[in-house]
Structure formats: structure tokens, C-alpha cells
Design a protein around this motif. Sequence first.
Motif, mmCIF file in Angstrom:
data_model
loop_
_atom_site.group_PDB
_atom_site.id
_atom_site.type_symbol
_atom_site.label_atom_id
_atom_site.label_comp_id
_atom_site.label_asym_id
_atom_site.label_seq_id
_atom_site.Cartn_x
_atom_site.Cartn_y
_atom_site.Cartn_z
ATOM 1 N N ARG A 149 0.816 -1.217 0.000
ATOM 2 C CA ARG A 149 0.000 0.000 0.000
ATOM 3 C C ARG A 149 0.849 1.267 0.000
ATOM 4 N NH1 ARG A 149 -4.215 -2.593 2.980
ATOM 5 N NH2 ARG A 149 -2.989 -2.412 4.870
ATOM 6 N N GLU A 150 1.919 1.268 0.801
ATOM 7 C CA GLU A 150 2.622 2.531 1.056
ATOM 8 C C GLU A 150 3.882 2.709 0.232
ATOM 9 O OE1 GLU A 150 3.214 2.542 5.261
ATOM 10 O OE2 GLU A 150 1.047 2.501 5.689
ATOM 11 N N ASP A 151 4.488 1.611 -0.223
ATOM 12 C CA ASP A 151 5.756 1.732 -0.939
ATOM 13 C C ASP A 151 5.887 0.574 -1.922
ATOM 14 O OD1 ASP A 151 8.337 2.095 -1.803
ATOM 15 O OD2 ASP A 151 9.287 1.516 0.086
ATOM 16 N N LEU A 152 5.122 0.651 -3.007
ATOM 17 C CA LEU A 152 5.085 -0.453 -3.961
ATOM 18 C C LEU A 152 6.470 -0.725 -4.548
ATOM 19 C CD1 LEU A 152 3.133 -2.496 -5.087
ATOM 20 C CD2 LEU A 152 2.628 -0.933 -6.969
ATOM 21 N N GLN A 153 7.228 0.342 -4.809
ATOM 22 C CA GLN A 153 8.578 0.150 -5.354
ATOM 23 C C GLN A 153 9.443 -0.644 -4.384
ATOM 24 O OE1 GLN A 153 7.586 0.662 -8.450
ATOM 25 N NE2 GLN A 153 9.815 0.701 -8.664
ATOM 26 N N GLY A 154 9.371 -0.260 -3.116
ATOM 27 C CA GLY A 154 10.155 -0.944 -2.095
ATOM 28 C C GLY A 154 9.749 -2.411 -1.994
ATOM 29 N N TYR A 155 8.443 -2.649 -2.075
ATOM 30 C CA TYR A 155 7.927 -4.017 -2.024
ATOM 31 C C TYR A 155 8.502 -4.842 -3.175
ATOM 32 C CZ TYR A 155 4.581 -7.852 -2.646
ATOM 33 O OH TYR A 155 4.010 -9.088 -2.815
ATOM 34 N N ARG A 156 8.441 -4.275 -4.384
ATOM 35 C CA ARG A 156 8.921 -5.014 -5.557
ATOM 36 C C ARG A 156 10.412 -5.289 -5.470
ATOM 37 N NH1 ARG A 156 5.026 -1.937 -9.776
ATOM 38 N NH2 ARG A 156 3.333 -3.444 -9.616
ATOM 39 N N LYS A 157 11.163 -4.305 -4.958
ATOM 40 C CA LYS A 157 12.610 -4.481 -4.807
ATOM 41 C C LYS A 157 12.911 -5.636 -3.871
ATOM 42 C CE LYS A 157 15.380 -0.342 -5.413
ATOM 43 N NZ LYS A 157 14.696 0.919 -5.156
ATOM 44 N N LYS A 158 12.171 -5.679 -2.764
ATOM 45 C CA LYS A 158 12.405 -6.722 -1.770
ATOM 46 C C LYS A 158 12.117 -8.098 -2.381
ATOM 47 C CE LYS A 158 11.777 -5.961 2.747
ATOM 48 N NZ LYS A 158 11.016 -5.604 3.955
ATOM 49 N N VAL A 159 11.014 -8.194 -3.145
ATOM 50 C CA VAL A 159 10.674 -9.462 -3.789
ATOM 51 C C VAL A 159 11.760 -9.849 -4.787
ATOM 52 C CG1 VAL A 159 9.050 -10.599 -5.366
ATOM 53 C CG2 VAL A 159 8.188 -9.235 -3.441
ATOM 54 N N ARG A 160 12.244 -8.885 -5.585
ATOM 55 C CA ARG A 160 13.279 -9.197 -6.579
ATOM 56 C C ARG A 160 14.538 -9.737 -5.906
ATOM 57 N NH1 ARG A 160 12.176 -10.839 -10.919
ATOM 58 N NH2 ARG A 160 14.248 -10.383 -11.697
ATOM 59 N N ARG A 161 14.853 -9.168 -4.727
ATOM 60 C CA ARG A 161 16.034 -9.655 -3.984
ATOM 61 C C ARG A 161 15.851 -11.119 -3.589
ATOM 62 N NH1 ARG A 161 16.599 -4.878 -1.161
ATOM 63 N NH2 ARG A 161 15.506 -5.718 0.652
ATOM 64 N N LEU A 162 14.662 -11.450 -3.071
ATOM 65 C CA LEU A 162 14.381 -12.833 -2.679
ATOM 66 C C LEU A 162 14.425 -13.764 -3.894
ATOM 67 C CD1 LEU A 162 11.428 -12.325 -0.169
ATOM 68 C CD2 LEU A 162 13.769 -13.022 0.381
ATOM 69 N N VAL A 163 13.943 -13.256 -5.027
ATOM 70 C CA VAL A 163 13.926 -14.048 -6.257
ATOM 71 C C VAL A 163 15.352 -14.384 -6.681
ATOM 72 C CG1 VAL A 163 13.452 -13.884 -8.744
ATOM 73 C CG2 VAL A 163 11.683 -13.246 -7.092
ATOM 74 N N ARG A 164 16.236 -13.367 -6.646
ATOM 75 C CA ARG A 164 17.629 -13.611 -7.037
ATOM 76 C C ARG A 164 18.270 -14.641 -6.104
ATOM 77 N NH1 ARG A 164 17.700 -8.165 -8.252
ATOM 78 N NH2 ARG A 164 18.564 -7.597 -6.219
ATOM 79 N N ARG A 165 18.026 -14.476 -4.795
ATOM 80 C CA ARG A 165 18.608 -15.404 -3.832
ATOM 81 C C ARG A 165 18.064 -16.820 -4.071
ATOM 82 N NH1 ARG A 165 17.358 -13.508 1.751
ATOM 83 N NH2 ARG A 165 18.335 -11.630 0.922
ATOM 84 N N SER A 166 16.762 -16.947 -4.383
ATOM 85 C CA SER A 166 16.172 -18.267 -4.586
ATOM 86 C C SER A 166 16.804 -18.935 -5.794
ATOM 87 C CB SER A 166 14.657 -18.159 -4.778
ATOM 88 O OG SER A 166 14.342 -17.713 -6.084
ATOM 89 N N ALA A 167 17.146 -18.152 -6.817
ATOM 90 C CA ALA A 167 17.749 -18.717 -8.025
ATOM 91 C C ALA A 167 19.175 -19.210 -7.720
ATOM 92 C CB ALA A 167 17.773 -17.673 -9.143
ATOM 93 N N GLU A 168 19.896 -18.438 -6.924
ATOM 94 C CA GLU A 168 21.252 -18.862 -6.562
ATOM 95 C C GLU A 168 21.206 -20.148 -5.754
ATOM 96 O OE1 GLU A 168 22.749 -15.438 -4.496
ATOM 97 O OE2 GLU A 168 22.720 -14.231 -6.334
ATOM 98 N N GLU A 169 20.261 -20.219 -4.807
ATOM 99 C CA GLU A 169 20.216 -21.384 -3.925
ATOM 100 C C GLU A 169 19.722 -22.628 -4.651
ATOM 101 O OE1 GLU A 169 17.999 -20.104 -0.526
ATOM 102 O OE2 GLU A 169 19.643 -18.801 0.140
ATOM 103 N N ALA A 170 18.899 -22.435 -5.671
ATOM 104 C CA ALA A 170 18.357 -23.580 -6.402
ATOM 105 C C ALA A 170 19.471 -24.349 -7.088
ATOM 106 C CB ALA A 170 17.318 -23.121 -7.418
ATOM 107 N N PHE A 171 20.553 -23.650 -7.417
ATOM 108 C CA PHE A 171 21.618 -24.315 -8.168
ATOM 109 C C PHE A 171 22.889 -24.481 -7.348
ATOM 110 C CE2 PHE A 171 18.794 -22.388 -11.289
ATOM 111 C CZ PHE A 171 18.433 -23.540 -11.970
ATOM 112 N N ASP A 172 22.749 -24.353 -6.043
ATOM 113 C CA ASP A 172 23.906 -24.559 -5.178
ATOM 114 C C ASP A 172 24.424 -25.983 -5.295
ATOM 115 O OD1 ASP A 172 24.461 -22.189 -4.198
ATOM 116 O OD2 ASP A 172 23.687 -22.504 -2.154
#
Length: 172
Positions: A149-172
Motif C-alpha cells: 500500500r505505502e511503498d510499492l517500489q520498495g515491495y517489488r525491490k524486496k521481492v526481486r532480492r528474494l527471487v535472485r537469492r532463490s535462483a542462486e540457492e536452487a543451483f547450489d
Amino acid sequence: MSHTNSNTIILRRQLAELTKHPVEGFSAGLVEDDNLLEWEVMIIGPPDTIYEGGFFKARLSFPEDFPLSPPKMRFITPMWHPNIYADGNVCISILHPPGEDQYGYEDSGERWLPVHTVESILLSVISLLSSDTPNLDSPANVDAAKEVREDLQGYRKKVRRLVRRSAEEAFD
């Protein structure tokens, strides 16, 4: 601990079906070969969404009386979404037991029905992740809802960070 009742027959059939005809966007299998009530799933972040490129691990736990009652679904990969609890449990209508919603948010037609399958559950979760506007009515994660509601950009950034980390961990 093998149950030869109808719930495991149904689950075995669904597993065979998904193995034979994989569905785009996720993979699913048993955590242990001799237990049909615990599944592990991998959801691939839907293209053209902020989840694109992510690999999200989750568990599906089926009750003894499946398909009368819905399974529980919990993400093991850290998630940041208004409809996913901080502990990873997914809160969507299709996983709520049948009957009237005590909070009045849901139409009973959106809730669990015995015709639902692993496939329909996972497709619902994929569509939850694909939606640009998460449901903020009765959020499972209040902080994530507040950020949408208050900071959609911040929300999306946080999700993108988790997405990148999930991709790295998937191929560990």
C-alpha cells in the motif's frame, strides 16, 4: 505407514499424472517415496512478473481425510507477499476448508472442494504470484500488505532480492 485408502489412491493417481504430463510452471514429487501425504514442490517464478527467474520450494501436507479437507502448503524458500505468512504458510481461498468464511471475505465457491487437485492448487498459487495487485483484505503478512500500500517500489525491490537469492540457492 502405507494407507491403502481412497486418499492415497487419489494422490498416487495425481502424482502419476503430473509425472507423465508435467505442467508448465512447477514440478512436484514426494518427500519420501513411501509417504504419499507429504509432497515437495518447486514453483518457477511466472514470466513477466516480479517473480520471474525465481525457484520457490514448498511443501504440501495432505490430511488423512483428503480430498474432503484441503492440504496445507508452506513455502520453504523465504517469501514476501501479503497472502503468505512469515513462516511460509500460504493463505488462499482454495486451501480454506469448505463452509462459510467466518470473516465474510470469501464466497464459499472459492474455497476447497474435493475436485481440486495438486495441479489446481499450484496453478492458484502461481496466479497469486502473477497478480500485480495482491489481495490486501485480510492479509496473512500484514507488513508486506502495508508495504504494497505505502511503498510499492520498495515491495517489488524486496521481492526481486528474494527471487535472485532463490535462483542462486536452487543451483547450489
